[in-house]
Each structure stands twice: as C-alpha cells, then as structure tokens.
Design a protein around this motif. Structure first.
Motif, PDB file in Angstrom:
ATOM      1  N   SER A  16      79.564  85.768  28.322  1.00 12.81           N
ATOM      2  CA  SER A  16      79.881  84.906  27.196  1.00 12.81           C
ATOM      3  C   SER A  16      78.602  84.174  26.812  1.00 12.81           C
ATOM      4  O   SER A  16      78.008  83.491  27.642  1.00 12.81           O
ATOM      5  N   TYR A  32      88.531  74.470  25.224  1.00 14.07           N
ATOM      6  CA  TYR A  32      87.913  75.785  25.087  1.00 14.07           C
ATOM      7  C   TYR A  32      88.425  76.808  26.096  1.00 14.07           C
ATOM      8  O   TYR A  32      87.959  77.937  26.114  1.00 14.07           O
ATOM      9  N   ILE A  82      88.073  77.130  29.383  1.00 15.57           N
ATOM     10  CA  ILE A  82      86.988  77.649  30.207  1.00 15.57           C
ATOM     11  C   ILE A  82      87.139  77.155  31.644  1.00 15.57           C
ATOM     12  O   ILE A  82      87.706  76.098  31.888  1.00 15.57           O
ATOM     13  N   HIS A  98      81.471  82.142  38.716  1.00 11.03           N
ATOM     14  CA  HIS A  98      80.623  82.024  37.534  1.00 11.03           C
ATOM     15  C   HIS A  98      79.154  82.071  37.935  1.00 11.03           C
ATOM     16  O   HIS A  98      78.767  81.472  38.938  1.00 11.03           O
ATOM     17  N   SER A 131      81.455  85.526  34.094  1.00 15.75           N
ATOM     18  CA  SER A 131      82.581  85.131  34.945  1.00 15.75           C
ATOM     19  C   SER A 131      83.155  86.371  35.623  1.00 15.75           C
ATOM     20  O   SER A 131      82.860  87.502  35.231  1.00 15.75           O
TER      21      SER A 131
END
Length: 136
Positions: free
Chosen positions: A2, A24, A26, A101, A116
């Motif tokens: 991303s 978002y 995330i 991550h 991720s």
C-alpha cells in the motif's frame, strides 16, 4: 504494498491515532519525523495492550489514554525494507520479527509504503490464479 500511507508524528494523541486507524481501516500507523522518515510504528496490538492496562481491576493505578501521545506506546523501532525488496524478503522479515507490517522506504529513507500480511496473501492468491489461468 500500500503506497497511500496514513502516518503520524510522535506527538499525536492516542485517541486521535485510534480514530485515524478506524477511519482508514488500517492495522498500523507508521510514526515519522519531519522528513517522513520512519521512527516507529503503532499497531492495533499496541492499542489493545493499552486498553487492557486501562481496564485493570480496582486497586491498579488508572491509565488515562486521552492526554497520552503515540510516542508513549509505539514500538520505537521501524522495521524497514527498501523499495526494491522482494515479496519473499518482506514475508521473511515478518516471520522472523513476528510482525504483520513492514515499512518500505526510499533510498533517502523516506516512507513510501507499507506491506502487510494481507498484501502478501493477496499476492499469493493472484500468483495462484495466474498459474491456473496459464494451465487452462
């Protein structure tokens, strides 16, 4: 990877970080300096640990999340890979470091993306579909 990365500075209040992560959708929030170089990361797990501490039984010292900053809860180490790293290198780093991550940086050490475990799973699925299409 991303490459539309939502990131924050170390002085962001924890409740604001939580709102960003929820808005978002995330799982991590890279923490960067004024040059956008990674200095740490806040993950959902870090925030759950703080919540657990805040919910300790009566008699334990109270923990107020509102006035605290992400600097107080972030992992002050940014696991990074260069932009030219392979999917295998990212997966290896995640496995060795037990993380979900990895931050991706430019040659100038500026944050350019996040890989991720979901990104890796989606890549594996795409590769499998490509092989299936080629075989048929």
């Amino acid at each position: 990877m991303s490459n539309e990365v939502v990131c924050a500075r170390a002085d962001l209040e924890i409740h604001a970080a939580i709102k960003l992560m929820m808005r978002y959708r995330i799982g991590c929030l890279p923490i960067v300096d004024h040059l956008r170089r990674p200095v740490g990361i806040v993950t959902k797990f870090d925030l759950v640990e703080q919540l657990e501490a805040a919910l300790r039984p009566v008699g334990a010292p109270p923990l107020d999340l509102r006035p605290r900053c992400v600097d107080d809860v972030m992992m002050p180490l940014a696991l990074t890979l260069p932009e030219r790293a392979t999917v295998g290198q990212a997966a290896s780093m995640m496995a060795l470091e037990d993380t979900h991550h990895v931050l991706v940086v430019s040659d100038g050490a500026r944050l350019v993306g996040v890989v991720s475990t979901r990104d890796i799973v989606m890549w594996v699925v795409d590769q499998g579909l490509a092989v299936e299409r080629a075989a048929s």
